[in-house]
Write an enzyme that holds these catalytic residues in place. Structure first.
Site, PDB file in Angstrom:
ATOM      1  N   TYR A  25       0.823  -1.204   0.000  1.00 51.63           N
ATOM      2  CA  TYR A  25       0.000   0.000   0.000  1.00 51.63           C
ATOM      3  C   TYR A  25       0.862   1.262   0.000  1.00 51.63           C
ATOM      4  O   TYR A  25       0.568   2.238  -0.696  1.00 51.63           O
ATOM      5  CB  TYR A  25      -0.950   0.009   1.198  1.00 51.63           C
ATOM      6  CG  TYR A  25      -1.778   1.264   1.294  1.00 51.63           C
ATOM      7  CD1 TYR A  25      -2.869   1.465   0.459  1.00 51.63           C
ATOM      8  CD2 TYR A  25      -1.454   2.263   2.207  1.00 51.63           C
ATOM      9  CE1 TYR A  25      -3.625   2.628   0.529  1.00 51.63           C
ATOM     10  CE2 TYR A  25      -2.192   3.432   2.287  1.00 51.63           C
ATOM     11  CZ  TYR A  25      -3.279   3.603   1.449  1.00 51.63           C
ATOM     12  OH  TYR A  25      -4.018   4.760   1.513  1.00 51.63           O
ATOM     13  N   GLU A  26       1.925   1.250   0.806  1.00 51.76           N
ATOM     14  CA  GLU A  26       2.787   2.422   0.931  1.00 51.76           C
ATOM     15  C   GLU A  26       3.867   2.481  -0.155  1.00 51.76           C
ATOM     16  O   GLU A  26       4.727   3.340  -0.123  1.00 51.76           O
ATOM     17  CB  GLU A  26       3.436   2.452   2.316  1.00 51.76           C
ATOM     18  CG  GLU A  26       2.430   2.708   3.424  1.00 51.76           C
ATOM     19  CD  GLU A  26       3.058   2.787   4.806  1.00 51.76           C
ATOM     20  OE1 GLU A  26       4.208   2.315   5.000  1.00 51.76           O
ATOM     21  OE2 GLU A  26       2.393   3.327   5.712  1.00 51.76           O
ATOM     22  N   GLU A  83       3.259   2.286  15.603  1.00 51.96           N
ATOM     23  CA  GLU A  83       4.193   2.126  14.486  1.00 51.96           C
ATOM     24  C   GLU A  83       3.447   1.872  13.185  1.00 51.96           C
ATOM     25  O   GLU A  83       3.764   2.470  12.163  1.00 51.96           O
ATOM     26  CB  GLU A  83       5.170   0.975  14.780  1.00 51.96           C
ATOM     27  CG  GLU A  83       6.128   0.662  13.659  1.00 51.96           C
ATOM     28  CD  GLU A  83       7.152   1.759  13.403  1.00 51.96           C
ATOM     29  OE1 GLU A  83       7.726   1.762  12.298  1.00 51.96           O
ATOM     30  OE2 GLU A  83       7.402   2.598  14.286  1.00 51.96           O
ATOM     31  N   ILE A  85      -0.578   0.677  11.439  1.00 58.41           N
ATOM     32  CA  ILE A  85      -1.969   0.242  11.473  1.00 58.41           C
ATOM     33  C   ILE A  85      -2.331  -0.072  10.036  1.00 58.41           C
ATOM     34  O   ILE A  85      -1.964   0.655   9.114  1.00 58.41           O
ATOM     35  CB  ILE A  85      -2.908   1.301  12.095  1.00 58.41           C
ATOM     36  CG1 ILE A  85      -4.335   0.750  12.215  1.00 58.41           C
ATOM     37  CG2 ILE A  85      -2.847   2.614  11.346  1.00 58.41           C
ATOM     38  CD1 ILE A  85      -5.256   1.603  13.074  1.00 58.41           C
ATOM     39  N   VAL A  87      -5.517  -2.166   7.589  1.00 61.83           N
ATOM     40  CA  VAL A  87      -6.752  -2.937   7.429  1.00 61.83           C
ATOM     41  C   VAL A  87      -6.784  -3.437   5.993  1.00 61.83           C
ATOM     42  O   VAL A  87      -6.558  -2.663   5.055  1.00 61.83           O
ATOM     43  CB  VAL A  87      -8.003  -2.088   7.756  1.00 61.83           C
ATOM     44  CG1 VAL A  87      -9.279  -2.870   7.477  1.00 61.83           C
ATOM     45  CG2 VAL A  87      -7.961  -1.610   9.197  1.00 61.83           C
ATOM     46  N   GLY A  95     -15.235   0.078  10.107  1.00 66.66           N
ATOM     47  CA  GLY A  95     -14.948   0.479  11.475  1.00 66.66           C
ATOM     48  C   GLY A  95     -13.785  -0.233  12.135  1.00 66.66           C
ATOM     49  O   GLY A  95     -13.561  -0.068  13.337  1.00 66.66           O
ATOM     50  N   ASN A 124      -0.559  10.290   1.932  1.00 69.54           N
ATOM     51  CA  ASN A 124      -1.692   9.452   2.332  1.00 69.54           C
ATOM     52  C   ASN A 124      -2.824  10.309   2.906  1.00 69.54           C
ATOM     53  O   ASN A 124      -3.142  10.268   4.088  1.00 69.54           O
ATOM     54  CB  ASN A 124      -1.238   8.390   3.332  1.00 69.54           C
ATOM     55  CG  ASN A 124      -2.253   7.292   3.495  1.00 69.54           C
ATOM     56  OD1 ASN A 124      -3.380   7.385   3.017  1.00 69.54           O
ATOM     57  ND2 ASN A 124      -1.842   6.237   4.177  1.00 69.54           N
ATOM     58  N   TYR A 131      -7.446  10.531  10.539  1.00 69.65           N
ATOM     59  CA  TYR A 131      -6.845  10.856  11.838  1.00 69.65           C
ATOM     60  C   TYR A 131      -7.336  12.199  12.359  1.00 69.65           C
ATOM     61  O   TYR A 131      -7.638  12.342  13.553  1.00 69.65           O
ATOM     62  CB  TYR A 131      -5.320  10.863  11.737  1.00 69.65           C
ATOM     63  CG  TYR A 131      -4.711   9.553  11.296  1.00 69.65           C
ATOM     64  CD1 TYR A 131      -5.254   8.325  11.670  1.00 69.65           C
ATOM     65  CD2 TYR A 131      -3.583   9.533  10.499  1.00 69.65           C
ATOM     66  CE1 TYR A 131      -4.691   7.130  11.262  1.00 69.65           C
ATOM     67  CE2 TYR A 131      -3.005   8.337  10.084  1.00 69.65           C
ATOM     68  CZ  TYR A 131      -3.567   7.143  10.473  1.00 69.65           C
ATOM     69  OH  TYR A 131      -3.006   5.961  10.072  1.00 69.65           O
TER      70      TYR A 131
END
Length: 164
Positions: A25-26, A83, A85, A87, A95, A124, A131
């Protein structure tokens, strides 16, 4: 329904899969060198360096949050640093990330921590907006610095050899 639980040693293969998914993803998958043996040793070995929460959606493992304690000298109190997270895409918008962060905030409060901190990649925007919606504050006056590889070894070699 979303549930959050502490990771178990049997979760190591799934934790590694989540780490690889995060790397993809990153756009940093080439930097993921973690393996099950290293994760087992550093998360569940004699001296655990971090903790992991597993987020489940309708009984399926959907995401994780890896964190460890840090310390604020100004406050003279511990904190928690998140560090990573992550999903799985199929479970997003259900959620899971909110539940993981809510659980982690609860741990921070229960453990007497003054703050919960993490970093996000500048590009991102989806995560950053999420956040901010939770009430997080961007610490734009701070920069992150890192020593790795040769630079870390070189600095370590210059350390005094005196043992106290």
């Amino acid at each position: 329904m979303v549930t959050v639980r502490p990771a178990l040693p049997t979760d190591v293969p799934k934790i590694l899969a989540f780490i690889r998914g995060l790397g993809d993803y990153e756009q940093l998958s080439s930097q993921v060198i973690a393996n099950e043996e290293a994760l087992r040793a550093t998360l569940f070995g004699e001296r655990p360096y971090a903790e992991v929460l597993m987020g489940e959606y309708e009984g399926q493992c959907a995401g994780f949050a890896l964190f460890f304690h840090n310390y604020s000298t100004f406050l003279a109190q511990p904190g928690i640093y998140l560090e990573d997270i992550f999903v799985e895409p199929a479970f997003r918008q259900h959620g899971v990330a909110t539940a993981l962060l809510r659980h982690l905030a609860g741990l921070a409060v229960d453990r007497g921590c003054a703050r919960l901190e993490w970093s996000a990649l500048e590009w991102n925007r989806l995560a950053i907006d999420f956040y901010l919606k939770l009430g997080a504050v961007e610490m734009d006056a701070w920069r992150t610095y890192r020593l790795t590889g040769q630079a870390l070894a070189r600095l370590a070699l210059s350390a005094p050899t005196t043992v106290t």
